[in-house]
Design an enzyme around this catalytic site. Structure first.
Site, PDB file in Angstrom:
ATOM      1  N   HIS A 183      59.327 -84.930 142.157  1.00  0.00           N
ATOM      2  CA  HIS A 183      60.211 -86.178 142.121  1.00  0.00           C
ATOM      3  C   HIS A 183      61.186 -86.158 141.073  1.00  0.00           C
ATOM      4  CE1 HIS A 183      57.229 -87.346 145.010  1.00  0.00           C
ATOM      5  NE2 HIS A 183      56.167 -87.306 144.055  1.00  0.00           N
ATOM      6  N   SER A 202      63.509 -81.948 144.006  1.00  0.00           N
ATOM      7  CA  SER A 202      62.512 -82.900 144.058  1.00  0.00           C
ATOM      8  C   SER A 202      61.445 -82.450 145.170  1.00  0.00           C
ATOM      9  CB  SER A 202      63.145 -84.141 144.716  1.00  0.00           C
ATOM     10  OG  SER A 202      62.960 -85.400 143.832  1.00  0.00           O
ATOM     11  N   SER A 208      62.532 -89.136 147.198  1.00  0.00           N
ATOM     12  CA  SER A 208      62.039 -89.707 145.966  1.00  0.00           C
ATOM     13  C   SER A 208      63.269 -89.586 144.784  1.00  0.00           C
ATOM     14  CB  SER A 208      60.706 -89.101 145.667  1.00  0.00           C
ATOM     15  OG  SER A 208      61.015 -87.482 145.483  1.00  0.00           O
ATOM     16  N   ASP A 263      54.635 -80.450 142.384  1.00  0.00           N
ATOM     17  CA  ASP A 263      53.931 -81.463 142.819  1.00  0.00           C
ATOM     18  C   ASP A 263      53.578 -81.461 144.357  1.00  0.00           C
ATOM     19  OD1 ASP A 263      53.257 -84.009 143.487  1.00  0.00           O
ATOM     20  OD2 ASP A 263      54.685 -84.952 142.079  1.00  0.00           O
ATOM     21  N   GLU A 278      50.723 -80.760 139.933  1.00  0.00           N
ATOM     22  CA  GLU A 278      50.289 -82.210 139.650  1.00  0.00           C
ATOM     23  C   GLU A 278      49.467 -83.229 140.380  1.00  0.00           C
ATOM     24  OE1 GLU A 278      52.283 -83.818 137.339  1.00  0.00           O
ATOM     25  OE2 GLU A 278      52.380 -85.983 137.900  1.00  0.00           O
ATOM     26  N   ASN A 296      45.977 -82.442 138.046  1.00  0.00           N
ATOM     27  CA  ASN A 296      45.825 -83.690 138.673  1.00  0.00           C
ATOM     28  C   ASN A 296      44.418 -84.069 138.135  1.00  0.00           C
ATOM     29  OD1 ASN A 296      45.839 -85.873 140.652  1.00  0.00           O
ATOM     30  ND2 ASN A 296      43.937 -84.617 141.479  1.00  0.00           N
ATOM     31  N   LYS A 334      45.191 -87.675 133.601  1.00  0.00           N
ATOM     32  CA  LYS A 334      46.277 -87.650 134.894  1.00  0.00           C
ATOM     33  C   LYS A 334      45.560 -88.371 136.126  1.00  0.00           C
ATOM     34  CE  LYS A 334      48.752 -86.688 138.465  1.00  0.00           C
ATOM     35  NZ  LYS A 334      48.390 -87.146 139.852  1.00  0.00           N
ATOM     36  N   ASP A 359      47.394 -92.026 136.165  1.00  0.00           N
ATOM     37  CA  ASP A 359      48.453 -92.017 137.043  1.00  0.00           C
ATOM     38  C   ASP A 359      47.950 -92.360 138.403  1.00  0.00           C
ATOM     39  OD1 ASP A 359      50.025 -90.499 139.406  1.00  0.00           O
ATOM     40  OD2 ASP A 359      50.932 -89.304 137.718  1.00  0.00           O
ATOM     41  N   ASN A 360      47.263 -91.767 139.205  1.00  0.00           N
ATOM     42  CA  ASN A 360      46.922 -92.220 140.543  1.00  0.00           C
ATOM     43  C   ASN A 360      46.479 -93.562 140.439  1.00  0.00           C
ATOM     44  OD1 ASN A 360      46.907 -89.489 139.787  1.00  0.00           O
ATOM     45  ND2 ASN A 360      45.497 -88.829 141.817  1.00  0.00           N
ATOM     46  N   CYS A 406      49.599 -96.311 140.681  1.00  0.00           N
ATOM     47  CA  CYS A 406      49.813 -96.891 142.054  1.00  0.00           C
ATOM     48  C   CYS A 406      49.726 -98.432 141.927  1.00  0.00           C
ATOM     49  CB  CYS A 406      48.837 -96.366 142.853  1.00  0.00           C
ATOM     50  SG  CYS A 406      49.469 -94.397 143.234  1.00  0.00           S
ATOM     51  N   HIS A 424      50.193 -88.221 149.557  1.00  0.00           N
ATOM     52  CA  HIS A 424      51.441 -87.192 149.320  1.00  0.00           C
ATOM     53  C   HIS A 424      52.347 -86.933 150.505  1.00  0.00           C
ATOM     54  CE1 HIS A 424      53.676 -84.518 146.560  1.00  0.00           C
ATOM     55  NE2 HIS A 424      53.761 -83.701 147.590  1.00  0.00           N
ATOM     56  N   HIS A 474      56.110 -94.364 139.525  1.00  0.00           N
ATOM     57  CA  HIS A 474      55.287 -94.916 138.689  1.00  0.00           C
ATOM     58  C   HIS A 474      56.303 -95.114 137.316  1.00  0.00           C
ATOM     59  CE1 HIS A 474      52.031 -93.909 140.856  1.00  0.00           C
ATOM     60  NE2 HIS A 474      51.341 -93.052 140.190  1.00  0.00           N
ATOM     61  N   SER A 484      50.692 -87.923 132.332  1.00  0.00           N
ATOM     62  CA  SER A 484      50.770 -86.921 133.393  1.00  0.00           C
ATOM     63  C   SER A 484      51.618 -85.874 132.915  1.00  0.00           C
ATOM     64  CB  SER A 484      51.370 -87.235 134.712  1.00  0.00           C
ATOM     65  OG  SER A 484      50.649 -88.487 134.953  1.00  0.00           O
ATOM     66  N   GLN A 500      51.115 -81.731 131.934  1.00  0.00           N
ATOM     67  CA  GLN A 500      51.689 -80.785 132.492  1.00  0.00           C
ATOM     68  C   GLN A 500      52.436 -79.849 131.491  1.00  0.00           C
ATOM     69  OE1 GLN A 500      52.577 -79.512 135.168  1.00  0.00           O
ATOM     70  NE2 GLN A 500      52.366 -81.065 137.097  1.00  0.00           N
TER      71      GLN A 500
END
Ligand code: NAI
Length: 482
Positions: free
Chosen positions: A55, A78, A83, A143, A205, A230, A235, A239-240, A244, A350, A403, A411, A415
């Site tokens: 993204h 992307s 996104s 990703d 990711e 991930n 991460k 992040d998840n 969210c 996703h 996010h 995250s 990476q």
């Protein structure tokens, strides 16, 4: 669309706005900025040619410029048609020292609202390196796994000597991929094989991309080593979940401005993403109902105080439906046909196959109407409407800006460290799928504590010995679940 040089973005005049937001984001991304500083001299990614498919947001811009600061050359696309933040893409194309009239940035191929053909063309451009010996990258940062998939499918069909006919495609997107590969194989029969030969690895990711990698490893098809970013704790557990928790309701609010409090919201799936989504909807005062197939996650949801039931039970009465499963066919057209007038339907997983959009479009007499980009009503023959966000694609990036920086700093620090691992230690990573070593996971968390004023307790040597760890960590065994 501007196409003067080796990039393609919507509007270069947005670069200044993009740069201002990148500057603000840098302050909120202490992990990435600390890594930039730590490795500024060593430049461990010198010689790396990184193709990124992720993204193209403001936060990603900070990641890209971190990779460059560490010595990498970068090309970017992307990983979703909706996104891209066009100002972020423009700022990356222009670069910190360029101007819209004299862009000096990075080859980036991304704009908000790509067609599927354009999307896969962008992915191909990011993977095609004009000045490289193989014509390709030597690292991928992915990703969802689309860049990795294109390389693997290309190699597979080149080995077979033919690409399956696009007429056999199972979906529109599959047809686009087959058409693209038919063209590349005609132009250059060994393009992907040659390109894959020099790829040292991929860092992936998200949950869905990681599934694909383990599948390829199991089937013996994986061509290069991969780090599953991930499942770094810093991460997926951040992040998840917390990402969210922030961006789900941001997307619903920007899309509909419907008051969430007092409504009934159904969250399908109670994994990391589902947990964050459910918490944010509850925080707004919604009554939240969970659907799950996994008894452990269902029990967790129940103990967290949510009603857990089937979609079938609540499809006619709930107001908001969110899919978070990474699985397909979660909300079918026949489910949408039974929903209340003006029920809101969105996906944050996703891919866009969680909600059966193709089935919805096939209902006789149904009418789709655009309220604004990425917000559509679908009117059934009896006059009932439902509201579908981002055409069933991830709504937090389609309807909002994904996010926020602070969580993405975790995250993207993962990476970056994963890229350094695979690029600098090829001997330690034979073809396979790995997770980030725990000391690096802990390092990433540590880099974010100061900014939040967290004071960590230091383990005394006797205590460390008593629980069997080193004073400086790692503090947990690999099977610990957090
Ligand atoms: P996860 O595996 O932790 O959770 C998914 C949950 O869905 C599991 O608990 C599973 O049992 C459940 N599930 C599967 N089939 C189901 C069904 N038919 N009905 C109800 N529940 C079902 O995965 P995670 O990390 O939560 O990721 C979910 C999806 O979100 C993935 O596609 C991932 O790539 C994506 N993702 C999206 C982000 C975004 O910003 N939009 C951020 C992070 C991940």
């Amino acid at each position: 669309v501007d196409n003067r040089q080796d990039f393609k973005v919507a509007d270069l005049s947005l670069a200044e706005f993009g740069r201002k937001e990148i500057t603000l984001a840098e302050h909120e991304m202490p992990g990435l900025m600390a890594i930039r500083k730590e490795y500024a001299e060593a430049r461990p990614l010198a010689g790396a040619r990184v193709t990124g498919s992720l993204h193209m947001t403001v936060q990603t811009a900070v990641l890209i410029e971190t990779l460059v600061a560490l010595g990498a050359e970068v090309r970017w696309a992307s990983c979703n048609i909706f996104s891209t933040q066009d100002h972020a893409a423009a700022a990356i194309a222009v670069g910190p020292n360029g101007t819209p009239d004299d862009p000096q940035g990075i080859p980036v191929f991304a704009w908000k609202g790509e067609t599927l053909e354009e999307y896969w063309w962008c992915t191909e451009q990011a993977l095609t390196w004009p000045d490289s010996p193989t014509g390709g990258p030597n690292m991928i940062l992915d990703d969802g796994g689309d860049a990795t998939l294109l390389v693997h499918k290309g190699v597979e069909y080149e080995k077979d000597g033919k690409v399956p006919s696009p007429d056999t495609a199972e979906s529109d997107e599959h047809r686009v991929i087959l058409e693209l590969l038919t063209r590349t194989v005609a132009e250059s029969p060994q393009k992907w094989t040659q390109l894959a030969s020099e790829i040292r690895g991929v860092t992936e990711e998200t949950t869905t991309g990681v599934h694909r990698l383990y599948e390829m490893q199991r089937d013996g098809g994986l061509l290069f080593p991969a780090i599953n970013v991930n499942d770094a704790v810093t991460k997926s557990k951040f992040d998840n979940k917390y990402g969210c928790r922030h961006s789900l309701i941001d997307g619903i609010n920007r899309a509909t401005d419907t008051l969430i409090g007092g409504k009934t919201a159904v969250v399908c799936g109670y994994g990391d993403v589902g947990k964050g989504c459910a918490e944010s909807l509850r925080g707004q005062g919604a009554r939240v109902i969970i659907t799950e197939i996994d008894p452990i996650c269902a029990l967790q949801a129940a103990m967290d105080g949510y009603q857990v039931t089937t979609l079938e039970d609540v499809v006619e009465t709930a107001d908001i439906f969110i899919t978070t499963t990474g699985n397909k066919d979660i909300i079918l057209a026949s489910d949408m046909a039974r929903m209340k007038h003006q029920a809101i339907v969105g996906n944050i997983g996703h891919f866009d196959n969680e909600i059966d959009m193709a089935g919805l479009a096939k209902i006789p007499g149904i009418v789709k109407d655009e309220v604004k980009p990425q917000v559509h009503t679908w009117t059934f023959p009896d006059g009932k409407k439902i509201i579908v966000l981002s055409e069933g694609r991830l709504l937090n990036l389609g309807n909002a800006t994904g996010h926020p920086s602070f969580v993405m700093s975790n995250s993207f620090a993962d990476q970056t460290l994963a890229q350094i691992e695979l690029f600098t230690k090829p001997d330690e990573y034979p073809v396979g799928v790995y997770t980030l070593p725990k000391h690096l996971d802990e390092k990433v968390a540590r880099l974010h504590l100061d900014a939040l004023g967290v004071k960590l307790t230091t383990l005394r040597p006797e205590q460390a010995a008593y629980i069997g760890v080193e004073v400086e960590g790692p503090y947990k065994s690999d099977h610990y679940r957090y």
